[in-house]
Design a protein around this motif. Sequence first.
Motif, PDB file in Angstrom:
ATOM      1  N   LEU A 207       0.828  -1.205   0.000  1.00 57.43           N
ATOM      2  CA  LEU A 207       0.000   0.000   0.000  1.00 57.43           C
ATOM      3  C   LEU A 207       0.859   1.251   0.000  1.00 57.43           C
ATOM      4  N   GLU A 208       1.862   1.308   0.845  1.00 57.67           N
ATOM      5  CA  GLU A 208       2.721   2.496   0.912  1.00 57.67           C
ATOM      6  C   GLU A 208       3.507   2.677  -0.382  1.00 57.67           C
ATOM      7  N   GLU A 209       3.958   1.576  -0.979  1.00 61.93           N
ATOM      8  CA  GLU A 209       4.690   1.681  -2.245  1.00 61.93           C
ATOM      9  C   GLU A 209       3.780   2.205  -3.361  1.00 61.93           C
ATOM     10  N   VAL A 210       2.537   1.733  -3.399  1.00 57.94           N
ATOM     11  CA  VAL A 210       1.602   2.200  -4.423  1.00 57.94           C
ATOM     12  C   VAL A 210       1.296   3.681  -4.230  1.00 57.94           C
ATOM     13  N   MET A 211       1.072   4.113  -2.999  1.00 55.39           N
ATOM     14  CA  MET A 211       0.789   5.533  -2.748  1.00 55.39           C
ATOM     15  C   MET A 211       1.927   6.404  -3.257  1.00 55.39           C
ATOM     16  N   ALA A 212       3.154   6.025  -2.936  1.00 53.80           N
ATOM     17  CA  ALA A 212       4.306   6.806  -3.388  1.00 53.80           C
ATOM     18  C   ALA A 212       4.418   6.795  -4.912  1.00 53.80           C
ATOM     19  N   ALA A 213       4.181   5.615  -5.514  1.00 51.12           N
ATOM     20  CA  ALA A 213       4.272   5.509  -6.971  1.00 51.12           C
ATOM     21  C   ALA A 213       3.194   6.354  -7.662  1.00 51.12           C
TER      22      ALA A 213
END
Length: 586
Positions: A207-213
């Motif tokens: 989830l955190e990686e997708v938000m940043a991406a």
Amino acid sequence: MDPVTQEVVRYRLSAIADEMETALLRAAYSAIVKEGLDASAAVFDRSGDNVAQAAAIPIHLGCMIPSVRSVLERWPAETMRPGDVFILNDPYAGGTHLPDIAVLRPLFHGADMVGIAATMSHHQEIGGMVPGSLPPNATELYQEGLRLPPMKLFDAGEPVTPIFDMIRANVRTPDVVLGDLRAQLAACHLAEDRMRELVDEVGLTVLEEVMAALLDRSERLTRARVAEIPDGAYTFTDFMDDDGVDIGRPVEIRATVTVAGSDLHVDFTGTAPQAKGPYNCVPASSIAAVYYVLRAVTGPDIPNNSGCYRGVKITLPPGSLVNPHEPAPVNSRTATVLRLCDALFGCFAQAVPDRMPAAQSGQLLVMNFGGTDPATGRTYVTSEIGMGGMAARPGLDGVDAVEASASNCMNVPAEAIEMESPVRVLSWRIWADSGGAGRWRGGCGTEKVFTLTAGSASANYRGERHTTHAWGLRGGLGAPFSHGDVERADGTAESLPSKTMVHLREGDRLRVRLSGGGGYGDPHTRPAEDVARDVRDRRVTRDAARDLYGVVVTGDGDVDAAATERARSSAARHDREDLEDKERDA
């Protein structure tokens, strides 16, 4: 990152924001929210970046960003606890204007904070000097209503009861206000449930990686679109009628948009000093106008999030209309935001003229009727949202009777007003000739007539475009002036300035005419049959068809081809003569 996972999570986040919005609107008590849809919802990451938002009110969605950051400055994410809820409406502490209350809830999955749910709702009553809390003649913030700096509304799941008590004691319709507030709380609670489900499925790391991406992707795509705009500095000036206090004195708004590669600089230097009246915009409101126009210019296929705005620098001169000093009044800032948008679109129309519309109606006439119903003894406050028309754009006419700009609200049905008050809607129709003439016609505005059936009431009339036109493009004409008037029960009549308090008694009639959007292209190139159809549909009168479009329409609604040919030939000859005269003078 796996692009399929990224898209699935992106749309799950958007679905959470949309479900929040739906829950808020369905649970609301006030007409302005449940009918006018004047509320918004969004999801933020733990650092305060918007990662998903509902299709709602652009002014709110832009203003939420400084609201969330204002709370995070006082309560960093690591200090927040499950069950905390924060509230604010202070324009000088991250808010926009007092009726717009932001409710924020940190979202937890177990002990991990995974994001923030944010809602913003326009409360049709927040106290102050007039019912509805939008006094058009306010000269300081303290006259406008109850001011809530950022503070906790719930502390680790426990309500902070004195805040609820304070709100109840300071508003005219406490049950409605607290009902709308509970709708916001419910939307935020729902968001936490949905975020827990999402983390259970994909894991916190993903989830955190997708938000940043998603933030990086929106920045990259937005910069690519900006880079397609020719480099240069583009300046445009528009005006508001006045500030509600210095009646009849126009207020200048000047914007300069500088494009340099993929960077954008928006500078409001030259805009009028802060106003005496309530048409000032605190920075949260001013940047919301910039964000809205940027998203409109760069296209709908880019994910809506804070990454879109990383390449934008905004200059808001201190002490000006767009960055006033405290405690300047701000309650009617919507009108100013809409004019800021007009000025910014005017800048981009110079850079990419084939992609930009003419000026929108440029107004959202929110009137709050307030009084005491003599039949029940009940105090009421109910809201009307008056609509103008959408501007014409290349290849398409404007849409009639719609608010499709930064405020993006809905018409309030006559029945909703009549159920809550002794105000009756006698008529409501398209106002013929109110859209700017052009190859593509500006959308028409509306004419609406109200009457009071019992007692007395007040209404805040905060109009615009009474003395300035919604401008056209590429030879299109501007829309006519808006206006309002009151016919008293005793037969006397009075015309209204664009901003005033209207006091009604039983039998009085208030008529409001809101102009439409500007036209696009030479009106004499509009197909004659399209003009005749507008006449048959009562969007254009026969006189305007002849005088503005050069089309002669018979009593049966058909085109008189011979008369039309003569009229347009004569107009073309006069245009050539005028051009020759100008060239000679030059």
